[in-house]
Structures are given as structure tokens and as C-alpha cells.
Scaffold this motif. Structure first.
Motif, short mmCIF file in Angstrom:
data_model
loop_
_atom_site.label_atom_id
_atom_site.label_comp_id
_atom_site.label_asym_id
_atom_site.label_seq_id
_atom_site.Cartn_x
_atom_site.Cartn_y
_atom_site.Cartn_z
N SER A 9 0.82 -1.20 0.00
CA SER A 9 0.00 0.00 0.00
C SER A 9 0.86 1.26 0.00
O SER A 9 2.08 1.20 0.12
CB SER A 9 -0.91 0.00 1.24
OG SER A 9 -1.81 1.08 1.21
N GLY A 10 0.21 2.40 -0.13
CA GLY A 10 0.86 3.68 0.01
C GLY A 10 0.58 4.25 1.38
O GLY A 10 0.14 3.54 2.29
N GLY A 11 0.82 5.53 1.56
CA GLY A 11 0.52 6.18 2.83
C GLY A 11 1.72 6.25 3.76
O GLY A 11 2.71 5.53 3.59
N LEU A 38 0.56 -1.24 -6.45
CA LEU A 38 0.13 -1.13 -5.07
C LEU A 38 -1.11 -2.00 -4.93
O LEU A 38 -2.12 -1.76 -5.59
CB LEU A 38 -0.20 0.32 -4.70
CG LEU A 38 0.96 1.23 -4.27
CD1 LEU A 38 1.54 0.77 -2.96
CD2 LEU A 38 2.00 1.35 -5.36
N GLN A 40 -3.21 -2.15 -2.70
CA GLN A 40 -4.36 -1.41 -2.20
C GLN A 40 -4.34 0.05 -2.62
O GLN A 40 -4.95 0.42 -3.59
CB GLN A 40 -4.45 -1.58 -0.67
CG GLN A 40 -4.75 -3.03 -0.28
CD GLN A 40 -5.19 -3.20 1.16
OE1 GLN A 40 -4.67 -2.57 2.06
NE2 GLN A 40 -6.18 -4.06 1.36
N HIS A 41 -3.58 0.91 -1.93
CA HIS A 41 -3.69 2.34 -2.17
C HIS A 41 -2.54 2.88 -3.01
O HIS A 41 -1.57 2.18 -3.29
CB HIS A 41 -3.79 3.08 -0.84
CG HIS A 41 -4.90 2.58 0.02
ND1 HIS A 41 -4.69 1.96 1.22
CD2 HIS A 41 -6.24 2.57 -0.18
CE1 HIS A 41 -5.84 1.59 1.75
NE2 HIS A 41 -6.80 1.95 0.93
N SER A 42 -2.62 4.16 -3.36
CA SER A 42 -1.65 4.77 -4.27
C SER A 42 -0.30 5.00 -3.59
O SER A 42 -0.18 5.04 -2.38
CB SER A 42 -2.19 6.11 -4.78
OG SER A 42 -2.41 6.99 -3.71
N ALA A 55 -2.51 1.53 -8.70
CA ALA A 55 -3.15 1.06 -7.46
C ALA A 55 -4.22 0.05 -7.85
O ALA A 55 -5.20 0.40 -8.51
CB ALA A 55 -3.75 2.23 -6.71
N LYS A 57 -6.18 -1.65 -5.81
CA LYS A 57 -7.34 -1.47 -4.94
C LYS A 57 -8.06 -2.78 -4.65
O LYS A 57 -9.29 -2.87 -4.73
CB LYS A 57 -8.29 -0.44 -5.55
CG LYS A 57 -7.67 0.94 -5.72
CD LYS A 57 -8.64 1.95 -6.29
CE LYS A 57 -7.98 3.32 -6.45
NZ LYS A 57 -8.89 4.35 -7.00
N SER A 59 -9.24 -5.82 -2.11
CA SER A 59 -9.68 -5.86 -0.71
C SER A 59 -8.75 -6.75 0.11
O SER A 59 -8.15 -7.70 -0.41
CB SER A 59 -11.11 -6.39 -0.62
OG SER A 59 -11.15 -7.78 -0.87
N SER A 60 -8.65 -6.46 1.41
CA SER A 60 -7.81 -7.26 2.30
C SER A 60 -8.30 -8.69 2.38
O SER A 60 -7.51 -9.64 2.44
CB SER A 60 -7.78 -6.63 3.70
OG SER A 60 -7.14 -5.38 3.67
#
Length: 366
Positions: A9-11, A38, A40-42, A55, A57, A59-60
Motif C-alpha cells: 500500500s501507500g501512505g 500497489l 491497495q492504495h496509491s 493502485a 485497490k 480488498s484485504s
């Protein structure tokens, strides 16, 4: 042929991992297409500099394949195989065990695709993880860790070779973004006349040991009320740490500004950098502080000793009283002399060259 960089993921929680992958991939052969996925996220800007970022995107539940979602695993494997073939992937850089669990099963039927799994910190290996990693030959899969300490630990658990890819920042690039002391302090809102400013940088999670640091710092204010502590970062322990600040009466003496996008430029605002971690895979904060010329007080973890050797100023892990003594003693030390000694020990310029050479070897072997 392209290199696919696959990350969870990003963040801000993943900022240090992003830095390491950016540094590794920057050593790829000129002209080699690099694409980042990614799950999940960017991704942050540092990864966009390398090439295309997508991304997915997902789901977990789908990624982890638990419960009824376990039925989706064959489709998930097919999804990634098709994506790798579509992108003409021959090389895959995988971010840690979580991503490896998702992606490696898709590589069983793609023997021409070579992969590196990059370990950034200690991890709980399950029996199924060991079985998965042992299914691949050394020609198709390389395991790497960001420090010798971590590599030795993972190798002992897996009974497989793990390459040490001692991550290092480019000191010249890092130095260029550093702000002068006064300007950095102004950006952080540090009051003029503050006697000593202590800085800590990291996610607000238990392993960083910031709760112990707060308790110790509060006791040092009895004799030095003009000290200030700034803990830069965000995480799940924010509410707990804020409550601790309030309970200890540290309002105005401890600042928790959260995630700061340009934190790398602000190190010279600090007189000392404090690293009270209970566990670390590497600790990029060590490198950032040393390059900035700011002395460090750090937990006596092997991974910190690996970087600073005898020049480190170490404090017993989780020992509040030891942190009180170390912070008190810092007032009598020459910050210039300590910083110079730690810089000479880490030797960022030569460490960067060794890291570049190791990256080239690993990437060329993919």
C-alpha cells in the motif's frame, strides 16, 4: 522486459519501505521499464519517479484469502499471472512476507519470472510460509533483508540463504534537502530560547518505544524545564500517547505534529535524535540523523550497533531509568563531537557505494 515492484500500500505508515524500494530500483540498468503495483492504495512521489504506478485497490479479504475468500485463491493466482505476462515481466521486487504470500503462488507456473522478496523487519513465519518459500529454486527466488542482523535472523528461521542488502540513503541527495537550523525550527514551531530540542521520528506504534521515552523525558524536566521533545509520525498509538502527555503534564513540552511530509528536511532543528525502539529491521532514522549531522541516542539493538558500532550512544531497550540518565547526560556532551564520531562510523558515502553495488548484483541476477 520490465521490473515489477509489488508493494502492499501507500501512505505514511509505509514511507520507509517506499524509500528503500526507491533506492534499490534506482540502480536498475538504464532504460529498464519499472512499474509499481500497489495492492491497495496509491504510492508516494518517490515511486512515481521510477515509472508507472498502478493502485490495484484489492480488498484485504481477497488478498489474504481467509474464510470463504479462500475459494478465490485460484482466480487470484490467475489474475497475477496474466498481469505479469501482459507487462512482459521478467523481474519482480516483492515487499515483504505479506505481499510474497499473495504473489509467489502465481509464479509457480512462470519459471522465467525471477523474484526478490525484500524483508524490512522481523516477521512471524508460519509453517506454510516456510513451505512456500522453499518451493522455489535459488535461480528463481532471492531472499534479501535490509540489514545483516535481520538477514541472520530470517535465515536461521527459514534454513535458507538470505542476502544482506544493507539499505543506505544517498547522502548527497539527502543533504541537498536539509533546511538550516533556524528555518527548520521555524517550520516546526519551536519557541525561541528553547535550551535543548530532542527529536524522534517514526510511526506511533508500540515497537517504537515512544511511551517509555515520554515517561523518561518527563522526569528530566524537573532539572531542565526548558527542554522540548518533538515526536514526528502517525499511527495507532496516537490517542494513547496524547493521553500520556496530558497525564504527565507535558503539554507545551512535547509536540506530536503527526505525519510531516518534509520531515527529512527538518533534522537540523534537533540537538539530539532519540530512537527508543524495542525492535527494528534497519532504522532509516539513524542514517538520516547522521547525514544531517545530528547526534543520536538509541536503544542498544544489534541493528543500530551494526550501523554505528562503538560510536553509538546506546540505552538499554525499554529501560525508563536508563533513558532518564542518557538524556540528562546529553547536556554535558559536545553534540558536534558525538555527531562527527557517529558520521565517521557509519561512513555514509562508502555505505552508499556498497549498497549500490549490492543492488546492481541483486538486480542483474534477477
Amino acid at each position: 522486459m520490465s521490473i515489477i515492484n509489488v508493494m502492499w500500500s501507500g501512505g505514511s505508515p509505509y514511507a520507509s519501505v517506499h524509500k528503500v524500494h526507491q533506492q534499490i530500483l534506482s540502480q536498475a540498468s538504464p532504460g529498464t521499464p519499472v512499474k509499481t503495483w500497489l495492492l491497495q492504495h496509491s504510492a508516494p512521489a518517490c515511486l512515481r519517479e521510477l515509472g508507472q504506478v498502478e493502485a490495484l485497490k484489492l480488498s484485504s479479504r481477497f488478498l489474504k484469502g481467509r474464510g470463504i475468500w479462500a475459494l478465490s485463491r485460484p482466480w487470484r493466482n490467475c489474475f497475477f499471472r496474466k498481469a505479469l505476462l501482459k507487462n512482459d515481466a521478467r523481474q519482480v521486487l516483492i515487499d515483504g512476507l505479506g505481499v510474497a504470500r499473495v504473489l509467489l503462488p502465481a509464479l509457480r507456473k512462470l519459471p522465467h519470472v525471477r523474484a526478490v522478496v525484500m524483508f524490512h523487519g522481523s516477521t512471524r513465519l508460519q509453517c506454510k510460509d516456510v513451505r512456500l518459500l522453499r518451493q522455489f529454486s535459488s535461480e528463481q527466488l532471492t531472499l534479501c533483508a535490509v540489514s545483516q542482523t535481520l538477514a541472520d535472523s530470517i535465515s536461521a528461521d527459514l534454513k535458507l540463504p538470505v542476502v544482506t542488502l544493507s539499505s543506505m540513503l544517498n547522502p548527497h541527495t539527502f543533504e541537498q534537502q536539509l533546511l538550516p537550523r533556524d528555518q527548520a525550527r521555524q517550520q516546526l514551531g519551536i519557541p525561541a530560547g528553547t535550551h535543548q530540542v530532542f527529536g524522534a521520528v517514526g510511526r506511533l506504534v508500540d515497537s517504537k518505544g515512544f511511551d517509555t521515552l515520554l515517561s523518561a523525558f518527563a522526569k528530566t524536566l524537573v532539572n531542565h524545564p526548558d527542554r522540548l521533545l518533538i515526536i514526528i509520525g502517525e499511527g495507532v498509538m496516537r490517542a494513547e500517547l496524547e493521553a500520556q502527555v496530558k497525564a504527565l503534564g507535558l503539554q507545551g513540552k512535547v509536540l506530536l505534529p503527526g505525519y510531516v511530509d518534509n520531515v527529512a528536511s527538518l533534522y537540523r532543528a534537533f540537538d539530539w535524535v532519540l530512537i527508543p525502539s524495542r525492535a527494528e529491521g534497519l532504522g532509516l532514522v539513524v542514517q538520516e540523523a547522521v547525514i544531517a549531522g545530528v547526534p543520536i541516542l538509541a536503544s542498544d539493538l544489534p541493528v543500530f550497533y551494526e550501523q554505528l558500532g562503538e560510536a553509538g550512544n546506546y540505552v538499554t531497550v525499554g529501560d525508563e531509568s536508563a533513558w532518564v540518565r542518557a538524556i540528562e547526560a546529553s547536556d554535558a556532551l559536545s553534540t558536534t563531537e558525538v555527531a562527527a564520531r557517529q558520521h565517521a562510523s557509519l561512513d555514509p558515502e562508502h555505505a552508499w557505494l556498497r549498497f549500490r553495488q549490492a543492488c546492481t548484483t541483486v538486480l542483474s541476477g534477477l
